[in-house]
Design a protein around this motif. Sequence first.
Motif, PDB file in Angstrom:
ATOM      1  N   LEU A  37       0.821  -1.221   0.000  1.00  0.00           N
ATOM      2  CA  LEU A  37       0.000   0.000   0.000  1.00  0.00           C
ATOM      3  C   LEU A  37       0.852   1.266   0.000  1.00  0.00           C
ATOM      4  CD1 LEU A  37      -2.908  -0.828   2.478  1.00  0.00           C
ATOM      5  CD2 LEU A  37      -2.800  -1.141   0.004  1.00  0.00           C
ATOM      6  N   SER A  38       2.148   1.122   0.368  1.00  0.00           N
ATOM      7  CA  SER A  38       2.964   2.324   0.594  1.00  0.00           C
ATOM      8  C   SER A  38       3.101   3.222  -0.645  1.00  0.00           C
ATOM      9  CB  SER A  38       4.329   1.945   1.159  1.00  0.00           C
ATOM     10  OG  SER A  38       4.912   0.953   0.366  1.00  0.00           O
ATOM     11  N   PRO A  39       3.218   2.697  -1.876  1.00  0.00           N
ATOM     12  CA  PRO A  39       3.292   3.629  -3.009  1.00  0.00           C
ATOM     13  C   PRO A  39       2.068   4.534  -3.088  1.00  0.00           C
ATOM     14  CG  PRO A  39       3.849   1.398  -3.713  1.00  0.00           C
ATOM     15  CD  PRO A  39       3.330   1.301  -2.308  1.00  0.00           C
ATOM     16  N   TRP A  40       0.918   3.984  -2.799  1.00  0.00           N
ATOM     17  CA  TRP A  40      -0.305   4.791  -2.844  1.00  0.00           C
ATOM     18  C   TRP A  40      -0.402   5.732  -1.646  1.00  0.00           C
ATOM     19  CZ3 TRP A  40      -3.609   6.138  -6.447  1.00  0.00           C
ATOM     20  CH2 TRP A  40      -3.583   5.437  -7.647  1.00  0.00           C
ATOM     21  N   GLN A  41       0.097   5.249  -0.504  1.00  0.00           N
ATOM     22  CA  GLN A  41       0.098   6.131   0.675  1.00  0.00           C
ATOM     23  C   GLN A  41       0.952   7.361   0.403  1.00  0.00           C
ATOM     24  OE1 GLN A  41       1.135   3.000   3.341  1.00  0.00           O
ATOM     25  NE2 GLN A  41      -0.925   2.861   4.222  1.00  0.00           N
ATOM     26  N   SER A  42       2.130   7.157  -0.248  1.00  0.00           N
ATOM     27  CA  SER A  42       2.961   8.338  -0.559  1.00  0.00           C
ATOM     28  C   SER A  42       2.289   9.195  -1.628  1.00  0.00           C
ATOM     29  CB  SER A  42       4.356   7.962  -1.045  1.00  0.00           C
ATOM     30  OG  SER A  42       4.653   6.653  -0.799  1.00  0.00           O
ATOM     31  N   MET A  43       1.676   8.558  -2.611  1.00  0.00           N
ATOM     32  CA  MET A  43       1.081   9.317  -3.707  1.00  0.00           C
ATOM     33  C   MET A  43      -0.091  10.167  -3.225  1.00  0.00           C
ATOM     34  SD  MET A  43       0.649   7.912  -7.534  1.00  0.00           S
ATOM     35  CE  MET A  43       0.306   6.282  -7.025  1.00  0.00           C
ATOM     36  N   LEU A  44      -0.825   9.672  -2.240  1.00  0.00           N
ATOM     37  CA  LEU A  44      -2.042  10.372  -1.798  1.00  0.00           C
ATOM     38  C   LEU A  44      -1.852  11.159  -0.506  1.00  0.00           C
ATOM     39  CD1 LEU A  44      -4.762   7.671  -2.626  1.00  0.00           C
ATOM     40  CD2 LEU A  44      -4.044   9.630  -4.001  1.00  0.00           C
ATOM     41  N   GLU A  45      -0.636  11.113   0.028  1.00  0.00           N
ATOM     42  CA  GLU A  45      -0.355  11.708   1.337  1.00  0.00           C
ATOM     43  C   GLU A  45      -0.758  13.185   1.406  1.00  0.00           C
ATOM     44  OE1 GLU A  45       3.453  11.650   4.413  1.00  0.00           O
ATOM     45  OE2 GLU A  45       3.745  11.362   2.258  1.00  0.00           O
ATOM     46  N   HIS A  46      -0.435  13.937   0.363  1.00  0.00           N
ATOM     47  CA  HIS A  46      -0.709  15.374   0.389  1.00  0.00           C
ATOM     48  C   HIS A  46      -1.889  15.751  -0.502  1.00  0.00           C
ATOM     49  CE1 HIS A  46       2.817  15.764   2.808  1.00  0.00           C
ATOM     50  NE2 HIS A  46       3.543  15.148   1.881  1.00  0.00           N
ATOM     51  N   VAL A  47      -2.697  14.775  -0.819  1.00  0.00           N
ATOM     52  CA  VAL A  47      -3.855  15.023  -1.686  1.00  0.00           C
ATOM     53  C   VAL A  47      -5.101  15.008  -0.824  1.00  0.00           C
ATOM     54  CG1 VAL A  47      -5.223  14.089  -3.606  1.00  0.00           C
ATOM     55  CG2 VAL A  47      -2.727  13.928  -3.659  1.00  0.00           C
ATOM     56  N   SER A  48      -5.950  16.048  -0.994  1.00  0.00           N
ATOM     57  CA  SER A  48      -7.267  15.933  -0.369  1.00  0.00           C
ATOM     58  C   SER A  48      -8.314  16.107  -1.458  1.00  0.00           C
ATOM     59  CB  SER A  48      -7.432  16.948   0.755  1.00  0.00           C
ATOM     60  OG  SER A  48      -7.076  18.222   0.285  1.00  0.00           O
ATOM     61  N   VAL A  49      -9.518  15.705  -1.144  1.00  0.00           N
ATOM     62  CA  VAL A  49     -10.575  15.659  -2.157  1.00  0.00           C
ATOM     63  C   VAL A  49     -10.900  17.077  -2.629  1.00  0.00           C
ATOM     64  CG1 VAL A  49     -12.949  14.941  -2.604  1.00  0.00           C
ATOM     65  CG2 VAL A  49     -11.476  13.564  -1.114  1.00  0.00           C
ATOM     66  N   ALA A  50     -10.883  17.255  -3.944  1.00  0.00           N
ATOM     67  CA  ALA A  50     -11.084  18.589  -4.508  1.00  0.00           C
ATOM     68  C   ALA A  50     -12.550  19.004  -4.451  1.00  0.00           C
ATOM     69  CB  ALA A  50     -10.600  18.599  -5.949  1.00  0.00           C
ATOM     70  N   SER A  51     -12.778  20.298  -4.454  1.00  0.00           N
ATOM     71  CA  SER A  51     -14.142  20.825  -4.447  1.00  0.00           C
ATOM     72  C   SER A  51     -14.767  20.696  -5.830  1.00  0.00           C
ATOM     73  CB  SER A  51     -14.101  22.303  -4.043  1.00  0.00           C
ATOM     74  OG  SER A  51     -15.316  22.903  -4.376  1.00  0.00           O
ATOM     75  N   THR A  52     -16.046  20.415  -5.862  1.00  0.00           N
ATOM     76  CA  THR A  52     -16.731  20.305  -7.162  1.00  0.00           C
ATOM     77  C   THR A  52     -17.538  21.582  -7.447  1.00  0.00           C
ATOM     78  OG1 THR A  52     -18.588  19.264  -6.081  1.00  0.00           O
ATOM     79  CG2 THR A  52     -16.973  17.793  -7.078  1.00  0.00           C
ATOM     80  N   SER A  53     -17.435  22.593  -6.547  1.00  0.00           N
ATOM     81  CA  SER A  53     -18.254  23.795  -6.721  1.00  0.00           C
ATOM     82  C   SER A  53     -17.852  24.546  -7.995  1.00  0.00           C
ATOM     83  CB  SER A  53     -18.080  24.724  -5.514  1.00  0.00           C
ATOM     84  OG  SER A  53     -16.733  25.107  -5.447  1.00  0.00           O
ATOM     85  N   ALA A  54     -18.796  25.303  -8.546  1.00  0.00           N
ATOM     86  CA  ALA A  54     -18.572  26.015  -9.807  1.00  0.00           C
ATOM     87  C   ALA A  54     -17.315  26.875  -9.704  1.00  0.00           C
ATOM     88  CB  ALA A  54     -19.782  26.897 -10.116  1.00  0.00           C
ATOM     89  N   GLY A  55     -16.629  26.984 -10.785  1.00  0.00           N
ATOM     90  CA  GLY A  55     -15.391  27.761 -10.763  1.00  0.00           C
ATOM     91  C   GLY A  55     -14.197  26.859 -10.896  1.00  0.00           C
ATOM     92  N   GLY A  56     -14.290  25.698 -10.226  1.00  0.00           N
ATOM     93  CA  GLY A  56     -13.234  24.728 -10.366  1.00  0.00           C
ATOM     94  C   GLY A  56     -11.890  25.240  -9.883  1.00  0.00           C
ATOM     95  N   GLU A  57     -10.898  25.045 -10.689  1.00  0.00           N
ATOM     96  CA  GLU A  57      -9.526  25.402 -10.334  1.00  0.00           C
ATOM     97  C   GLU A  57      -9.397  26.928 -10.106  1.00  0.00           C
ATOM     98  OE1 GLU A  57      -6.731  22.956 -10.384  1.00  0.00           O
ATOM     99  OE2 GLU A  57      -8.567  21.793 -10.137  1.00  0.00           O
ATOM    100  N   PRO A  58      -8.661  27.307  -9.046  1.00  0.00           N
ATOM    101  CA  PRO A  58      -8.393  28.743  -8.878  1.00  0.00           C
ATOM    102  C   PRO A  58      -7.552  29.250 -10.050  1.00  0.00           C
ATOM    103  CG  PRO A  58      -7.130  27.434  -7.292  1.00  0.00           C
ATOM    104  CD  PRO A  58      -8.018  26.491  -8.022  1.00  0.00           C
ATOM    105  N   THR A  59      -7.823  30.468 -10.476  1.00  0.00           N
ATOM    106  CA  THR A  59      -7.062  30.987 -11.622  1.00  0.00           C
ATOM    107  C   THR A  59      -5.948  31.903 -11.139  1.00  0.00           C
ATOM    108  OG1 THR A  59      -8.724  32.706 -11.808  1.00  0.00           O
ATOM    109  CG2 THR A  59      -8.873  30.857 -13.335  1.00  0.00           C
TER     110      THR A  59
END
Length: 268
Positions: free
Chosen positions: A246-268
């Motif tokens: 599991l460790s490769p995925w633990q490192s890959m997702l360590e600093h990832v949190s679930v993104a917002s789906t609200s309108a606008g999306g990515e900050p510009t």
Amino acid sequence: MSRPLILVTNDDGILAPGLAALAEAVQDLGEVLVCAPETERSGSSHAITLHSHLRTDEIKPGWFRVNGTPVDCVYLGSLHLCARRPDLVVSGVNPGFNLGSDVFYSGTVGGAAEGYIRGASAIAVSVHARESPRVAIPIVRTLAKVLLASSQRSLLNVNIPWLSREAPGRAADTVAEGLPLQVTRLGARPYVEQVERRQDPRGQAYFWIGGPPRDAGEKQGEDTWAVLHGQISVTPLVLDITAPALSPWQSMLEHVSVASTSAGGEPT
Ligand code: MN
């Protein structure tokens, strides 16, 4: 210890010759109950019927036919038709190998895996498509005795090559006698990918999917290599398909949190 209870199933239907061979293989090893689909359900994997009725009838003493999948048969057999949970579930004898990734599609393996989930040891048995299912008889008997004597619960996927090709004139149920059993891993099992589009007599399109197996680059130690080299392949299976590390995925997702789906999306 009381006599073991053995449940016999398959994915080729209650009338398939492989089922009769399998029942014969275990008949004197315990109390035997046969419960199998009324029609062929090959390729039904681990499918269970949850949204329609199931019916069963006893076509001869101890032989039950079910209008469902191998998993339905094992579930109904283990929890209702048998007086208690079976000690061993055997599934097959399938005409044609179930190697490598076939185990994800196979109803033969699905039936055995369901037996394992319901608390039994279990064996899925397949033979070369041109081999008599009767070659499996001494092999199944041998492995059934090993599993029934063991305190550890196991799930085995067994594939038997075309042994009688090398033994013309010998009774099929004696051909495997004296042969070793090869413990293997699942190998690669690629197929030609194809979608065939045809037209029915009323002008509507229909499709036929799946092609023949193709060269797999078989490696020694794998089930595909074993049967190619005339060996009887025994693959112990576990049902946990979690990635071993599991460790490769633990490192890959360590600093990832679930993104917002609200309108606008990515900050510009
Ligand atoms: Mn089948």
